[in-house]
Scaffold this motif. Sequence first.
Motif, PDB file in Angstrom:
ATOM      1  N   THR A 189     -12.856   3.923  14.493  1.00 16.07           N
ATOM      2  CA  THR A 189     -11.714   3.934  13.578  1.00 16.07           C
ATOM      3  C   THR A 189     -12.039   4.671  12.280  1.00 16.07           C
ATOM      4  O   THR A 189     -11.176   5.347  11.715  1.00 16.07           O
ATOM      5  N   GLU A 195      -6.707   9.836   7.821  1.00 14.34           N
ATOM      6  CA  GLU A 195      -5.347   9.533   8.297  1.00 14.34           C
ATOM      7  C   GLU A 195      -4.860   8.198   7.749  1.00 14.34           C
ATOM      8  O   GLU A 195      -3.687   8.036   7.426  1.00 14.34           O
ATOM      9  N   ILE A 196      -5.763   7.230   7.685  1.00 11.45           N
ATOM     10  CA  ILE A 196      -5.380   5.918   7.150  1.00 11.45           C
ATOM     11  C   ILE A 196      -4.990   6.064   5.679  1.00 11.45           C
ATOM     12  O   ILE A 196      -3.978   5.519   5.233  1.00 11.45           O
ATOM     13  N   PHE A 199      -1.628   7.674   5.412  1.00 13.79           N
ATOM     14  CA  PHE A 199      -0.609   6.689   5.782  1.00 13.79           C
ATOM     15  C   PHE A 199      -0.314   5.783   4.591  1.00 13.79           C
ATOM     16  O   PHE A 199       0.842   5.527   4.249  1.00 13.79           O
ATOM     17  N   ARG A 202       1.973   7.332   1.862  1.00 16.71           N
ATOM     18  CA  ARG A 202       3.392   7.328   2.254  1.00 16.71           C
ATOM     19  C   ARG A 202       3.949   5.908   2.228  1.00 16.71           C
ATOM     20  O   ARG A 202       5.032   5.650   1.729  1.00 16.71           O
ATOM     21  N   TYR A 203       3.168   5.018   2.784  1.00 16.86           N
ATOM     22  CA  TYR A 203       3.603   3.644   2.995  1.00 16.86           C
ATOM     23  C   TYR A 203       3.912   2.930   1.674  1.00 16.86           C
ATOM     24  O   TYR A 203       4.965   2.334   1.500  1.00 16.86           O
ATOM     25  N   TYR A 204       2.992   3.044   0.728  1.00 17.12           N
ATOM     26  CA  TYR A 204       3.191   2.325  -0.542  1.00 17.12           C
ATOM     27  C   TYR A 204       4.205   3.015  -1.438  1.00 17.12           C
ATOM     28  O   TYR A 204       4.759   2.397  -2.351  1.00 17.12           O
ATOM     29  N   MET A 207       7.291   1.465   0.086  1.00 18.66           N
ATOM     30  CA  MET A 207       7.355   0.013  -0.092  1.00 18.66           C
ATOM     31  C   MET A 207       6.454  -0.431  -1.245  1.00 18.66           C
ATOM     32  O   MET A 207       5.418  -1.074  -1.040  1.00 18.66           O
ATOM     33  N   LEU A 210       4.608  -3.867  -1.914  1.00 18.82           N
ATOM     34  CA  LEU A 210       3.417  -4.295  -1.154  1.00 18.82           C
ATOM     35  C   LEU A 210       2.124  -3.809  -1.800  1.00 18.82           C
ATOM     36  O   LEU A 210       1.045  -4.214  -1.420  1.00 18.82           O
TER      37      LEU A 210
ATOM     38  N   SER B  13       6.693   0.957  11.963  1.00 22.58           N
ATOM     39  CA  SER B  13       6.458   1.180  10.532  1.00 22.58           C
ATOM     40  C   SER B  13       4.978   0.999  10.147  1.00 22.58           C
ATOM     41  O   SER B  13       4.599   1.340   9.026  1.00 22.58           O
ATOM     42  N   HIS B  14       4.175   0.457  11.062  1.00 20.97           N
ATOM     43  CA  HIS B  14       2.757   0.239  10.739  1.00 20.97           C
ATOM     44  C   HIS B  14       1.802   1.089  11.567  1.00 20.97           C
ATOM     45  O   HIS B  14       0.591   0.920  11.476  1.00 20.97           O
ATOM     46  N   GLN B  15       2.377   1.983  12.363  1.00 17.63           N
ATOM     47  CA  GLN B  15       1.537   2.786  13.239  1.00 17.63           C
ATOM     48  C   GLN B  15       0.933   3.956  12.461  1.00 17.63           C
ATOM     49  O   GLN B  15       1.635   4.856  12.028  1.00 17.63           O
ATOM     50  N   VAL B  16      -0.364   3.939  12.272  1.00 17.20           N
ATOM     51  CA  VAL B  16      -1.051   5.011  11.543  1.00 17.20           C
ATOM     52  C   VAL B  16      -1.218   6.229  12.437  1.00 17.20           C
ATOM     53  O   VAL B  16      -1.006   7.364  12.019  1.00 17.20           O
ATOM     54  N   ARG B  17      -1.606   5.984  13.675  1.00 20.66           N
ATOM     55  CA  ARG B  17      -1.709   7.076  14.644  1.00 20.66           C
ATOM     56  C   ARG B  17      -1.622   6.515  16.054  1.00 20.66           C
ATOM     57  O   ARG B  17      -1.873   5.346  16.286  1.00 20.66           O
ATOM     58  N   LEU B  25      -3.366   2.863  16.243  1.00 16.19           N
ATOM     59  CA  LEU B  25      -4.043   2.299  15.088  1.00 16.19           C
ATOM     60  C   LEU B  25      -2.948   1.670  14.236  1.00 16.19           C
ATOM     61  O   LEU B  25      -2.029   2.355  13.774  1.00 16.19           O
ATOM     62  N   TYR B  27      -1.647  -0.550  11.006  1.00 14.05           N
ATOM     63  CA  TYR B  27      -2.020  -0.894   9.636  1.00 14.05           C
ATOM     64  C   TYR B  27      -1.736  -2.376   9.365  1.00 14.05           C
ATOM     65  O   TYR B  27      -0.693  -2.896   9.770  1.00 14.05           O
ATOM     66  N   ASP B  29      -1.171  -5.406   6.613  1.00 13.88           N
ATOM     67  CA  ASP B  29      -0.818  -5.670   5.209  1.00 13.88           C
ATOM     68  C   ASP B  29      -1.567  -6.870   4.632  1.00 13.88           C
ATOM     69  O   ASP B  29      -2.025  -6.838   3.501  1.00 13.88           O
ATOM     70  N   MET B 123       5.889  -7.559   7.114  1.00  9.88           N
ATOM     71  CA  MET B 123       4.442  -7.326   7.025  1.00  9.88           C
ATOM     72  C   MET B 123       3.780  -7.437   8.397  1.00  9.88           C
ATOM     73  O   MET B 123       4.332  -8.065   9.307  1.00  9.88           O
ATOM     74  N   CYS B 158      -7.167  -1.616   9.511  1.00  7.94           N
ATOM     75  CA  CYS B 158      -6.405  -1.321  10.727  1.00  7.94           C
ATOM     76  C   CYS B 158      -6.980  -2.082  11.913  1.00  7.94           C
ATOM     77  O   CYS B 158      -8.082  -2.597  11.858  1.00  7.94           O
TER      78      CYS B 158
END
Lengths: 211, 467
Positions: A189, A195-196, A199, A202-204, A207, A210, B13-17, B25, B27, B29, B123, B158
């Motif tokens: 991983t 990539e994480i 992600f 974009r995510y924060y 939202m 969070l 909405s939580h899929q990183v890849r 993968l 994500y 919260d 979440m 993840c």
Amino acid sequence: MEKFEKFTGIVAAIDRPNIDTDAIIPKQYLKSIKRSGFGVNLFDDWRYLDPGEPGQSNTERRLNPEFVLNKEPYKHAQILLARENFACGSSREHAVWALMDFGIKVVIAPSFADIFYNNSFKNGLLPIALGDDLVDQLFAEMESAQDYLLSIDLEQQVVTTAEGVEMTFEVDDFRRSCLLQGLDDIGLTMQYAAEIKAFEQRYYEAMPWLK
Amino acid sequence: MAGKTLYDKIWESHQVRRNDDGTALLYIDRHLVHEVTSPQAFEGLEIAQRPLWRKRSILAVPDHNVPTTALEQGITDPVARLQVDTLDQNCDKYGLTEFKRGDKRQGIVHVIGPEQGATLPGMTVVCGDSHTSTHGAFAALAFGIGTSEVEHVMATQCLIQKKSKNMRVTVDGAVGEGITAKDIVLHIIGVIGTAGGTGCTIEFAGEAITNLSMEGRMTVCNMTIEAGARAGLIACDQTTLDYVKGRPFAPAGETWDQAVACWNELHSDADAVFDKEVSIDAGEIRPQVTWGTSPEMVCSVTDTIPDPANEPDSIKAGGMQTALDYMGLRANTPFNQVLLDKIFIGSCTNSRIEDLRAAAEVIKGRKVATSVKQALVVPGSGLIKQQAEDEGLDRIFVEAGFEWREPGCSMCLAMNADRLEPGERCASTSNRNFEGRQGQGGRTHLVSPAMAAAAAIKGHFVDVREL
């Protein structure tokens, strides 16, 4: 994690459905902060006639002579055969650690609880789901055999009986290759760290509550 | 194209890849941490010299091992103390938020997450504990993980996951008077079995579910794992929002409105297709009692103990007989002849304020039967304990003969000193009736808080509606 190699091993059978993780490793042993040493307490309530506590010397406890893992040759079993919904209940990875510490490398059952199934692969234990009829057949064959052996080949996804009967099984490609190569999930991983991070950005942004 | 299920929406909405082999993968919260399944994960990080990815995602609390007796006595069991101390040390070392023993906010991990607003709609929530499914009541994708995955989340934020199937259990109509969330979920498990949800995420829907309070919804989702599914879900609605608003970790002000706009989408689309659907008539549900050693071995208190002779499947009949032998029960016995030694009101299933109120209402002005050796009430958190005391519930329990304890997992899994002795029989509001779960040789019957309270007064099971 060690690579999972092809092997032939003694099979021990416990003819019960819904064997839960409390039975596999009772709660008092979860107080340990280590990953090792759980094998002597595998199936503790069934294996010993008197109650056990952590830290106690197990050599002084009375063994239940009726329990399969206390008998020859099953003391040396590397394969466990059971009924459906094996290892239901808690998420305790200690159940996997206890089985492996005892020497079990494969569990065969018609079905497994999801969390246990997942935990197994993280430690190099292979859970093999076979159809009810095949499991019935293995139980029946075991009854009439003294030392019942099975060969396990993960690469080919085949269980082979002593008579040469082959039973194929399904396993995810990802899990199979991790087990065969002994790969560490976290390391895999971490390759995607960029990539994480992308992600997260974009995510924060979408939202912010969070963050 | 068919619409999306609630599970599909949260997953996407939580899929990183997505990996070529069908895994993804995902994500995470919120990561809830307790003392039993975390020490080996912290050790693993240390050995590999890996930092924690996102410290603020973690909320830690000791619960499984903590004594429920007076705080000043400390933890006398040295093995348990070492584990709790290890959690404290790890949290201090990495600068993680932990509600230590003695903090009012300390309690059962699945009670305090929602209580603090640390569990929010939409979440992904994980914890090294199978009852993490509880948090699904908030339209959060929440599931239990093993210690290796605890370490994985700590290091990467993840998890490598394969998507489960979509299953929906709809409980149509309203339940009858005196029927609680616990009866609903035990009935569902009785219908679909302990492997009925294996490989699935179960969404609970229908009037009987939406009518439930958040406490009731948590009880239902909590026991999803007992139906074989790692995660249970209930759509977000006004009840959810009303519960979350104003909690310490919840958003406030402008971000609250922004969050709500997003949370309002947290339901399955009308045209979503499920892989598996089960429909249950709420009107048929009666107060439930388990009689065996698996949560699917359950029936109505109005029934008698089932007879293996009536089971056509010989393997199942054998399993039933093994369970009856362990439980020391005879087939066809009415439940009011099943005598109890201990009563346990608590656990992540039923230790919230509503549960304590329901039990207290039954108990008020009555006494625990003299044949009952011990009756325990263990609130889910220090804050619930305080609230119950403010409402005078503790006095009702104590005057009736119950012991009023400090928060923790307690006799649900008997890692601390609260346990059954061999052969003892308990009416318990917890979630598992496995052999030895509440103490070696102990016999557990799962019931709702009201049914446990009624059983305490009578010394045997009784239909709480007729008390």
